[in-house]
Design an enzyme around this catalytic site. Structure first.
Site, mmCIF file in Angstrom:
data_model
loop_
_atom_site.group_PDB
_atom_site.id
_atom_site.type_symbol
_atom_site.label_atom_id
_atom_site.label_comp_id
_atom_site.label_asym_id
_atom_site.label_seq_id
_atom_site.Cartn_x
_atom_site.Cartn_y
_atom_site.Cartn_z
ATOM 1 N N LYS A 203 37.186 -0.773 -59.910
ATOM 2 C CA LYS A 203 38.145 -1.599 -59.162
ATOM 3 C C LYS A 203 37.657 -1.774 -57.730
ATOM 4 O O LYS A 203 36.752 -1.053 -57.281
ATOM 5 C CB LYS A 203 39.523 -0.939 -59.199
ATOM 6 C CG LYS A 203 39.584 0.413 -58.499
ATOM 7 C CD LYS A 203 40.907 1.121 -58.762
ATOM 8 C CE LYS A 203 40.959 2.463 -58.065
ATOM 9 N NZ LYS A 203 42.135 3.257 -58.479
ATOM 10 N N ARG B 205 54.757 6.173 -59.190
ATOM 11 C CA ARG B 205 54.368 4.802 -58.866
ATOM 12 C C ARG B 205 54.612 3.983 -60.137
ATOM 13 O O ARG B 205 55.706 3.494 -60.351
ATOM 14 C CB ARG B 205 52.906 4.725 -58.405
ATOM 15 C CG ARG B 205 52.674 5.416 -57.058
ATOM 16 C CD ARG B 205 51.319 5.084 -56.472
ATOM 17 N NE ARG B 205 50.253 5.158 -57.489
ATOM 18 C CZ ARG B 205 48.963 5.174 -57.233
ATOM 19 N NH1 ARG B 205 48.525 5.113 -55.994
ATOM 20 N NH2 ARG B 205 48.069 5.244 -58.214
ATOM 21 N N TYR C 271 33.420 1.658 -23.659
ATOM 22 C CA TYR C 271 34.766 1.240 -23.254
ATOM 23 C C TYR C 271 35.641 2.447 -22.954
ATOM 24 O O TYR C 271 35.640 3.424 -23.709
ATOM 25 C CB TYR C 271 35.428 0.437 -24.371
ATOM 26 C CG TYR C 271 34.856 -0.947 -24.556
ATOM 27 C CD1 TYR C 271 34.932 -1.895 -23.540
ATOM 28 C CD2 TYR C 271 34.254 -1.298 -25.754
ATOM 29 C CE1 TYR C 271 34.413 -3.170 -23.726
ATOM 30 C CE2 TYR C 271 33.741 -2.574 -25.946
ATOM 31 C CZ TYR C 271 33.820 -3.509 -24.924
ATOM 32 O OH TYR C 271 33.319 -4.754 -25.109
ATOM 33 N N MET D 296 32.921 -2.959 -31.399
ATOM 34 C CA MET D 296 32.896 -3.874 -32.543
ATOM 35 C C MET D 296 31.517 -3.944 -33.204
ATOM 36 O O MET D 296 31.404 -3.915 -34.427
ATOM 37 C CB MET D 296 33.332 -5.273 -32.114
ATOM 38 C CG MET D 296 33.400 -6.257 -33.270
ATOM 39 S SD MET D 296 33.806 -7.932 -32.784
ATOM 40 C CE MET D 296 35.524 -7.780 -32.384
HETATM 41 C C1 LIG Z 1 41.571 4.419 -59.058
HETATM 42 C C2 LIG Z 1 42.033 5.072 -60.280
HETATM 43 C C3 LIG Z 1 41.276 6.088 -60.885
HETATM 44 C C4 LIG Z 1 40.017 6.646 -60.263
HETATM 45 O O1 LIG Z 1 40.371 7.587 -59.290
HETATM 46 P P1 LIG Z 1 39.264 8.402 -58.454
HETATM 47 O O2 LIG Z 1 40.064 9.307 -57.610
HETATM 48 O O3 LIG Z 1 38.522 7.393 -57.655
HETATM 49 O O4 LIG Z 1 38.399 9.076 -59.433
HETATM 50 C C5 LIG Z 1 41.725 6.598 -62.081
HETATM 51 N N1 LIG Z 1 42.867 6.149 -62.651
HETATM 52 C C6 LIG Z 1 43.632 5.192 -62.091
HETATM 53 C C7 LIG Z 1 44.883 4.754 -62.751
HETATM 54 C C8 LIG Z 1 43.249 4.627 -60.888
HETATM 55 O O5 LIG Z 1 44.000 3.669 -60.323
#
Ligand SMILES: *Cc1c(COP(=O)(O)O)cnc(C)c1O
Length: 365
Positions: free
Chosen positions: A35, A130, A256, A304
């Site tokens: 993802k 969630r 800065y 930046m």
């Molecule tokens: C992002 C995610 C993972 C992976 O989690 P990590 O901590 O990056 O290993 C696994 N399961 C679900 C549902 C996620 O959203």
């Protein structure tokens, strides 16, 4: 010449980390979580190295299309399932497995027209609060799904809130195991932290683990343990060069707000990297950084497009010297992304994902 900053993705490290995760989780299959554009690494850049996984898990339907476009014929799982009814058409067309976490998604499936029934993972809210069905509602959701001709196999899924911390996973595992006791189907529970810490327990590793962060070479429970402890390698290097050097005398200040004052004569290097490249602005004096592969420290505020480093330990450094913000230096020295992340009050996750589009990125090897 372009600005001398670049990111490099390391396929050998991705392969190594996946092997490492497989070893931690016995005979479980592996969803490589890609993802957020493979945690900022780029799906197309990690694909060759990660196709050793058993499937790819992600959230965005366009990312699923990209994985199919790369030629992947195996399983792809949508971790949040569909967002609207017509997403199911893409699931049918691309043969995507999808999570089902609420009644509305079951409603959409019930009116979906498809020739090929779908594989789904039914998600339980075992304590994260969630997504997912509460434990007492889980079995009725399962029964409803099981009755649908649109559904083929039903896998069972939950997600841990504290796999990386003191609270651990025991209570969530207990709830999940109790409610799903006699249900058929493949189980998936473990993210990276759970797979590494508790993968030897069959009730935690289930049939599929879902590692993300560890595959990219960040320790999920840093600073309790680091990547050396888990035998992980950085899959991304962010490197740049010195574009200036200043010789300061005692009392001179840098950057800065003049937040750093030299208490003695000191050489300062100016690095072509700033928060517009994705380096955290909250990192301040003391954050570790490599110059010519030698560990030194950032001084003063990150701006930046530039940041400044202490060259006391690297007297040979000059304009053009290599700077490693995180990852692996040319001499092999490693600076885990977890270190600047911690110094900046964040996590390796956020730094990877926030690598700015303006940083040219390539794949080594
Ligand atoms: C992002 C995610 C993972 C992976 O989690 P990590 O901590 O990056 O290993 C696994 N399961 C679900 C549902 C996620 O959203």
């Amino acid at each position: 010449m372009p600005r001398p900053i670049s990111a490099t993705i390391h396929p050998a490290a991705l392969r190594h980390n996946l092997v490492r995760l497989r070893r931690a989780a016995g005979d479980a299959k592996v969803w490589a979580v890609v993802k957020a554009n493979a945690y900022g690494h780029g799906i197309e850049r990690v694909y060759e190295a990660m196709r050793g996984a058993d499937g790819f898990a992600l959230l965005d339907l366009q990312e699923a299309e990209r994985v199919r476009a790369l030629g992947w014929r195996g399983p792809i799982l949508l971790l949040e399932g569909v967002f609207e009814a017509r997403d199911l058409e893409l699931c049918s067309r691309l043969n995507l497995w999808h999570t089902v976490h609420c009644d509305e998604q079951i409603d959409m499936l019930a009116v979906h027209k498809t020739h090929a029934p779908h594989k789904v993972f039914l998600k339980m809210n075992s304590g994260m609060n969630r997504l997912g069905f509460a434990p007492q509602r889980y079995r009725s959701a399962w029964t409803r799904l099981d009755a649908l001709p649109q559904v083929d196999e039903i896998g069972l899924m939950t997600h841990f809130s504290d796999a990386d911390g003191d609270k651990g996973v025991a209570e969530q595992v207990r709830v999940f195991a109790e409610v799903t006791r006699d249900l058929p189907g493949e189980r998936t529970l473990a993210n990276s932290a759970a797979a590494l810490r508790f993968g030897s327990d069959a009730a935690v590793r289930g049939d599929w683990i879902r590692p993300g962060i560890a595959a990219y070479g960040s320790a999920p429970d840093y600073p309790v343990n680091d990547i050396a402890h888990w035998d992980l390698q950085p899959a991304m290097t962010l490197s740049s060069k010195l574009i200036g050097v200043q010789e300061l005398k005692a009392g001179d200040t840098v950057g800065y707000g003049s937040t750093y004052t030299a208490d003695a004569p000191i050489r300062i290097g100016i690095v072509a990297c700033g928060y517009a490249d994705g380096y955290p602005r909250h990192c301040s004096t003391g954050t570790p950084i490599l110059v010519d592969g030698v560990r030194t420290r950032l001084v003063a505020r990150v701006s930046m497009d530039m940041l400044t480093v202490d060259l006391t330990l690297v007297p040979q450094a000059r304009i053009g010297s290599e700077v490693t913000l995180w990852g692996r230096a040319a001499n092999g020295a490693v600076l885990a992304i977890d270190e600047p992340a911690k110094a900046g009050g964040t996590l390796g996750y956020e730094l990877m994902c926030a690598l700015a589009p303006r940083v040219p990125t390539s794949v080594d090897g």
